[in-house]
Design a protein around this motif. Structure first.
Motif, PDB file in Angstrom:
ATOM      1  N   GLN A 144      42.506   5.684  16.017  1.00  0.00           N
ATOM      2  CA  GLN A 144      42.742   4.375  16.646  1.00  0.00           C
ATOM      3  C   GLN A 144      43.776   4.514  17.767  1.00  0.00           C
ATOM      4  O   GLN A 144      43.618   3.952  18.847  1.00  0.00           O
ATOM      5  CB  GLN A 144      43.253   3.349  15.618  1.00  0.00           C
ATOM      6  CG  GLN A 144      42.250   2.975  14.559  1.00  0.00           C
ATOM      7  CD  GLN A 144      41.165   2.025  15.055  1.00  0.00           C
ATOM      8  OE1 GLN A 144      41.101   1.659  16.220  1.00  0.00           O
ATOM      9  NE2 GLN A 144      40.291   1.644  14.138  1.00  0.00           N
ATOM     10  N   LYS A 145      44.833   5.288  17.493  1.00  0.00           N
ATOM     11  CA  LYS A 145      45.887   5.517  18.486  1.00  0.00           C
ATOM     12  C   LYS A 145      45.329   6.246  19.703  1.00  0.00           C
ATOM     13  O   LYS A 145      45.661   5.924  20.850  1.00  0.00           O
ATOM     14  CB  LYS A 145      47.022   6.325  17.848  1.00  0.00           C
ATOM     15  CG  LYS A 145      48.354   6.172  18.532  1.00  0.00           C
ATOM     16  CD  LYS A 145      49.414   7.054  17.905  1.00  0.00           C
ATOM     17  CE  LYS A 145      49.896   6.499  16.579  1.00  0.00           C
ATOM     18  NZ  LYS A 145      51.039   7.271  16.036  1.00  0.00           N
ATOM     19  N   ALA A 146      44.440   7.227  19.453  1.00  0.00           N
ATOM     20  CA  ALA A 146      43.819   7.990  20.547  1.00  0.00           C
ATOM     21  C   ALA A 146      42.928   7.079  21.394  1.00  0.00           C
ATOM     22  O   ALA A 146      42.862   7.223  22.616  1.00  0.00           O
ATOM     23  CB  ALA A 146      43.009   9.147  19.982  1.00  0.00           C
ATOM     24  N   ILE A 147      42.244   6.136  20.730  1.00  0.00           N
ATOM     25  CA  ILE A 147      41.381   5.191  21.449  1.00  0.00           C
ATOM     26  C   ILE A 147      42.244   4.288  22.340  1.00  0.00           C
ATOM     27  O   ILE A 147      41.951   4.096  23.521  1.00  0.00           O
ATOM     28  CB  ILE A 147      40.553   4.349  20.450  1.00  0.00           C
ATOM     29  CG1 ILE A 147      39.551   5.239  19.714  1.00  0.00           C
ATOM     30  CG2 ILE A 147      39.835   3.203  21.169  1.00  0.00           C
ATOM     31  CD1 ILE A 147      38.883   4.582  18.510  1.00  0.00           C
ATOM     32  N   LYS A 148      43.322   3.773  21.756  1.00  0.00           N
ATOM     33  CA  LYS A 148      44.202   2.845  22.483  1.00  0.00           C
ATOM     34  C   LYS A 148      44.850   3.523  23.695  1.00  0.00           C
ATOM     35  O   LYS A 148      44.949   2.935  24.769  1.00  0.00           O
ATOM     36  CB  LYS A 148      45.277   2.313  21.532  1.00  0.00           C
ATOM     37  CG  LYS A 148      45.687   0.884  21.837  1.00  0.00           C
ATOM     38  CD  LYS A 148      46.637   0.354  20.776  1.00  0.00           C
ATOM     39  CE  LYS A 148      45.836  -0.229  19.619  1.00  0.00           C
ATOM     40  NZ  LYS A 148      46.656  -0.785  18.556  1.00  0.00           N
ATOM     41  N   SER A 149      45.276   4.783  23.507  1.00  0.00           N
ATOM     42  CA  SER A 149      45.980   5.480  24.591  1.00  0.00           C
ATOM     43  C   SER A 149      45.027   6.231  25.516  1.00  0.00           C
ATOM     44  O   SER A 149      45.474   6.914  26.437  1.00  0.00           O
ATOM     45  CB  SER A 149      46.989   6.458  24.002  1.00  0.00           C
ATOM     46  OG  SER A 149      46.315   7.489  23.319  1.00  0.00           O
ATOM     47  N   LYS A 150      43.714   6.129  25.245  1.00  0.00           N
ATOM     48  CA  LYS A 150      42.689   6.809  26.044  1.00  0.00           C
ATOM     49  C   LYS A 150      42.908   8.327  26.076  1.00  0.00           C
ATOM     50  O   LYS A 150      42.638   9.001  27.069  1.00  0.00           O
ATOM     51  CB  LYS A 150      42.605   6.239  27.459  1.00  0.00           C
ATOM     52  CG  LYS A 150      42.226   4.770  27.494  1.00  0.00           C
ATOM     53  CD  LYS A 150      41.808   4.349  28.886  1.00  0.00           C
ATOM     54  CE  LYS A 150      41.490   2.877  28.971  1.00  0.00           C
ATOM     55  NZ  LYS A 150      40.438   2.412  28.104  1.00  0.00           N
ATOM     56  N   ALA A 151      43.398   8.882  24.957  1.00  0.00           N
ATOM     57  CA  ALA A 151      43.695  10.319  24.870  1.00  0.00           C
ATOM     58  C   ALA A 151      42.429  11.164  24.998  1.00  0.00           C
ATOM     59  O   ALA A 151      42.458  12.233  25.602  1.00  0.00           O
ATOM     60  CB  ALA A 151      44.410  10.629  23.562  1.00  0.00           C
ATOM     61  N   LEU A 152      41.313  10.683  24.430  1.00  0.00           N
ATOM     62  CA  LEU A 152      40.055  11.455  24.542  1.00  0.00           C
ATOM     63  C   LEU A 152      39.550  11.460  25.980  1.00  0.00           C
ATOM     64  O   LEU A 152      38.984  12.451  26.426  1.00  0.00           O
ATOM     65  CB  LEU A 152      38.990  10.884  23.611  1.00  0.00           C
ATOM     66  CG  LEU A 152      39.098  11.280  22.145  1.00  0.00           C
ATOM     67  CD1 LEU A 152      38.030  10.574  21.325  1.00  0.00           C
ATOM     68  CD2 LEU A 152      38.981  12.770  21.963  1.00  0.00           C
ATOM     69  N   ASN A 153      39.738  10.358  26.690  1.00  0.00           N
ATOM     70  CA  ASN A 153      39.331  10.317  28.099  1.00  0.00           C
ATOM     71  C   ASN A 153      40.056  11.413  28.883  1.00  0.00           C
ATOM     72  O   ASN A 153      39.447  12.109  29.694  1.00  0.00           O
ATOM     73  CB  ASN A 153      39.666   8.958  28.733  1.00  0.00           C
ATOM     74  CG  ASN A 153      38.854   7.817  28.146  1.00  0.00           C
ATOM     75  OD1 ASN A 153      38.117   7.996  27.191  1.00  0.00           O
ATOM     76  ND2 ASN A 153      38.996   6.643  28.705  1.00  0.00           N
ATOM     77  N   ARG A 154      41.347  11.578  28.611  1.00  0.00           N
ATOM     78  CA  ARG A 154      42.131  12.614  29.305  1.00  0.00           C
ATOM     79  C   ARG A 154      41.712  14.008  28.850  1.00  0.00           C
ATOM     80  O   ARG A 154      41.559  14.911  29.674  1.00  0.00           O
ATOM     81  CB  ARG A 154      43.629  12.406  29.058  1.00  0.00           C
ATOM     82  CG  ARG A 154      44.218  11.257  29.840  1.00  0.00           C
ATOM     83  CD  ARG A 154      45.744  11.286  29.823  1.00  0.00           C
ATOM     84  NE  ARG A 154      46.282  11.229  28.463  1.00  0.00           N
ATOM     85  CZ  ARG A 154      46.436  10.113  27.755  1.00  0.00           C
ATOM     86  NH1 ARG A 154      46.059   8.955  28.256  1.00  0.00           N
ATOM     87  NH2 ARG A 154      46.959  10.154  26.547  1.00  0.00           N
ATOM     88  N   ALA A 155      41.517  14.185  27.551  1.00  0.00           N
ATOM     89  CA  ALA A 155      41.178  15.511  27.020  1.00  0.00           C
ATOM     90  C   ALA A 155      39.843  15.998  27.572  1.00  0.00           C
ATOM     91  O   ALA A 155      39.680  17.183  27.867  1.00  0.00           O
ATOM     92  CB  ALA A 155      41.138  15.465  25.498  1.00  0.00           C
ATOM     93  N   PHE A 156      38.882  15.085  27.701  1.00  0.00           N
ATOM     94  CA  PHE A 156      37.543  15.480  28.151  1.00  0.00           C
ATOM     95  C   PHE A 156      37.304  15.179  29.626  1.00  0.00           C
ATOM     96  O   PHE A 156      36.211  15.401  30.141  1.00  0.00           O
ATOM     97  CB  PHE A 156      36.473  14.796  27.293  1.00  0.00           C
ATOM     98  CG  PHE A 156      36.521  15.207  25.849  1.00  0.00           C
ATOM     99  CD1 PHE A 156      36.721  16.537  25.493  1.00  0.00           C
ATOM    100  CD2 PHE A 156      36.357  14.287  24.837  1.00  0.00           C
ATOM    101  CE1 PHE A 156      36.767  16.932  24.166  1.00  0.00           C
ATOM    102  CE2 PHE A 156      36.395  14.663  23.497  1.00  0.00           C
ATOM    103  CZ  PHE A 156      36.603  15.996  23.165  1.00  0.00           C
TER     104      PHE A 156
END
Length: 92
Positions: A60-72
């Motif tokens: 949920q935290k990764a979704i909120k901070s858009k961490a996957l968008n940055r990682a990929f």
């Protein structure tokens, strides 16, 4: 006297909470060449990987901070996040 070599445990960092843990303690999310994003419990699937704790709070935290968008380096669709949340429930 024989010295035994101590095997290093590979460490990875959760993209959401930034906690370090052993590679086995985290779960890998992969984006393959076709652009599919999925959980990789084996940690061996081909593609770009990002690690996350085995908890839906971290996802949920990764979704909120858009961490996957940055990682990929791409915009991750909401359906993919929903699918990952459902998949992660099996591994918690």
């Amino acid at each position: 006297m024989v010295l035994q070599k101590v095997k290093k445990v590979p460490q990875r960092k959760c993209i959401a909470c930034q906690e370090r843990d052993s590679k086995k303690g985290l779960i890998r999310i992969v984006k393959n060449k076709e652009g599919e994003i999925f959980l990789d419990p084996t940690g061996r699937a081909n593609g770009r990987g990002a690690y996350i704790c085995r908890s839906s709070e971290c996802l949920q935290k990764a979704i909120k901070s858009k961490a996957l968008n940055r990682a990929f380096k791409m915009e991750v669709p909401d359906e993919v996040y929903e699918h990952l949340l459902v998949e992660l429930k099996e591994y918690e």
